[in-house]
Enzyme design. Structure first.
Site, mmCIF file in Angstrom:
data_model
loop_
_atom_site.group_PDB
_atom_site.id
_atom_site.type_symbol
_atom_site.label_atom_id
_atom_site.label_comp_id
_atom_site.label_asym_id
_atom_site.label_seq_id
_atom_site.Cartn_x
_atom_site.Cartn_y
_atom_site.Cartn_z
ATOM 1 N N GLU A 1 -2.712 -0.891 -2.767
ATOM 2 C CA GLU A 1 -2.100 -0.551 -4.056
ATOM 3 C C GLU A 1 -0.590 -0.645 -3.910
ATOM 4 O O GLU A 1 0.005 0.105 -3.130
ATOM 5 C CB GLU A 1 -2.506 0.851 -4.516
ATOM 6 C CG GLU A 1 -1.968 1.183 -5.914
ATOM 7 C CD GLU A 1 -2.406 2.556 -6.395
ATOM 8 O OE1 GLU A 1 -3.162 2.623 -7.375
ATOM 9 O OE2 GLU A 1 -1.986 3.558 -5.767
ATOM 10 N N TYR B 1 2.389 -3.393 -11.547
ATOM 11 C CA TYR B 1 1.353 -2.754 -10.725
ATOM 12 C C TYR B 1 0.419 -3.836 -10.218
ATOM 13 O O TYR B 1 -0.067 -4.670 -10.998
ATOM 14 C CB TYR B 1 0.564 -1.733 -11.553
ATOM 15 C CG TYR B 1 -0.635 -1.147 -10.822
ATOM 16 C CD1 TYR B 1 -0.529 0.051 -10.133
ATOM 17 C CD2 TYR B 1 -1.867 -1.801 -10.818
ATOM 18 C CE1 TYR B 1 -1.615 0.586 -9.457
ATOM 19 C CE2 TYR B 1 -2.955 -1.280 -10.152
ATOM 20 C CZ TYR B 1 -2.821 -0.092 -9.471
ATOM 21 O OH TYR B 1 -3.909 0.419 -8.799
#
Length: 397
Positions: A206, A118
């Site tokens: 993101e 991530y």
């Protein structure tokens, strides 16, 4: 301004960020042609069909599927396009899917195991610095990771005077447990990603997951990007990417007439001049026992036309049970605003069916109160903040 995954990936690729390649399709036939083209260009045998909506958790709602042949590409794309996709980030009604991204399969076998990470870039408002947040737990909701395994979330703050330094990119790759070519690829990936974030005037990137492939390449498999609206005047190439179908239709209409409007879930509509006063007015409504139905800043020129447009926007929300108009007459005189409210009310006839409380303070406030009180309309006037709060409380009761 939120972007679709395919649009975000276009921006990332333009800054040298490696991406999972794909082609957008608007129907099943286009999806099949896209799959054929991808096979020719990349050699991929399988294809990932991804719904393109402004919401996360698409896989959980059935919006991301793997197709192992062209027949499955056609079948899956046909089912996803046109569906109302419900995810943890949409309403109960979901969002209608107008297009899909047909992407290459990047989870191919090789010398090493694939790994998912991530990585996000955003502004830390507490320190007024950009920050890279990253974790070894890619593919999962970052909120869940933060709740269950917070020690697996790392952050790296960037000094705006010097930008992202090489040692910081290496530190990120090290904390993600990478070595060899994957380590070098991650440092390059992070450096390019941060450059894209800054130079696109974004307020959030993101990438979840960032994938280490079986041959140690690092790439963005997903991309969630949000561009700062205030910078669109100098990023016209990104402004053209705006998909109004994905946005709140009332907010879109308000923007078109120059009103700063944000839709909320309450029962008291707000019409205010100035963002600070608008925030205070929302607090006032909460203290009076109500819930603000919107944030609406009419700006410094609250004339009859502008007030009428604001009325029409607010009344599109069926949950609104009352409207509070709170104007400070600094640049604009209160009596002119009061006359604008009266004129707008008369122009709208019987379409206003909820109580209206008007609080005018500043230049000619007393004269403005007289105009409202003598108008013969069903409008309550107030001068003091508490007086307005009491009237809101009374009409809600």
């Amino acid at each position: 301004m939120n972007l679709h995954e395919y649009q975000g990936k276009e921006i990332l690729a333009s800054f040298g960020v490696r991406i999972q390649r794909g082609i957008v399709a608007h129907n099943a036939a286009e999806a099949v042609e896209a799959a054929k083209q991808l096979t020719e260009e990349t050699g991929t045998g399988w294809h990932v069909i991804k719904a393109q909506v402004h919401a996360g958790g698409r896989g959980k709602g059935g919006g991301v599927k793997l197709a192992k042949n062209l027949r499955e590409v056609e079948e899956i794309a046909g089912k996803i396009i046109g569906m109302n996709l419900v995810t943890p980030q949409t309403s109960a009604e979901g969002k209608k899917v107008h297009q899909v991204l047909v992407a290459e399969d990047v989870y191919y076998p090789g010398a090493s195991e694939t790994s998912e990470f991530y990585v996000s870039v955003l502004l830390n408002r507490g320190t007024a610095r950009n920050m890279i947040m990253y974790s070894t737990e890619g593919g999962m909701d970052i909120e869940e990771v933060a709740e269950k395994t917070p020690h697996l979330i790392f952050t790296e703050e960037i000094d705006p005077a010097v930008g992202l330094m090489p040692f910081q990119a290496r530190k990120i790759a090290f904390n993600l447990g990478l070595s060899g070519n994957a380590f070098k690829e991650m440092t390059k990936f992070v450096t390019s990603l941060y450059k894209a974030y800054v130079e696109s005037d974004s307020n959030m990137f993101e990438i979840n997951p960032v994938l280490k492939t079986s041959d140690d390449k690092i790439m963005a498999v997903d991309a969630k990007l949000s561009i700062d609206d205030n910078a669109l005047y100098r990023r016209k190439q990104y402004a053209e990417m705006r998909d109004l179908r994905e946005e709140n239709p009332i907010e879109v209409e308000a923007r078109a007439v120059g009103l700063n409007y944000v839709d909320l879930d309450g029962n008291v509509g707000c019409m205010v001049n100035g963002a600070g006063l608008a925030m205070a007015t929302m607090d006032l409504i909460k203290m009076a026992g109500g819930e603000p139905a919107n944030f609406l800043d009419v700006g410094g020129t609250a004339d009859a036309k502008r007030v009428e447009e604001a009325f029409r926007i607010i009344l599109k929300d069926d949950n609104v049970k009352a409207i509070l108009i709170n104007i400070f007459g600094g640049i604009v005189r209160c009596d002119r605003v009061a006359q604008g409210i009266v004129d707008a009310y008369k122009n709208m006839g019987d379409s206003i069916k909820v109580p209206i409380i008007v609080r005018l303070q500043g230049t000619n406030a007393e004269l403005a109160k007289e105009i409202i009180d003598n108008s013969g309309l069903a409008v309550d006037s107030a001068v003091q903040f508490q007086e307005a709060a009491d009237k809101v409380k009374a009409v809600l009761a």
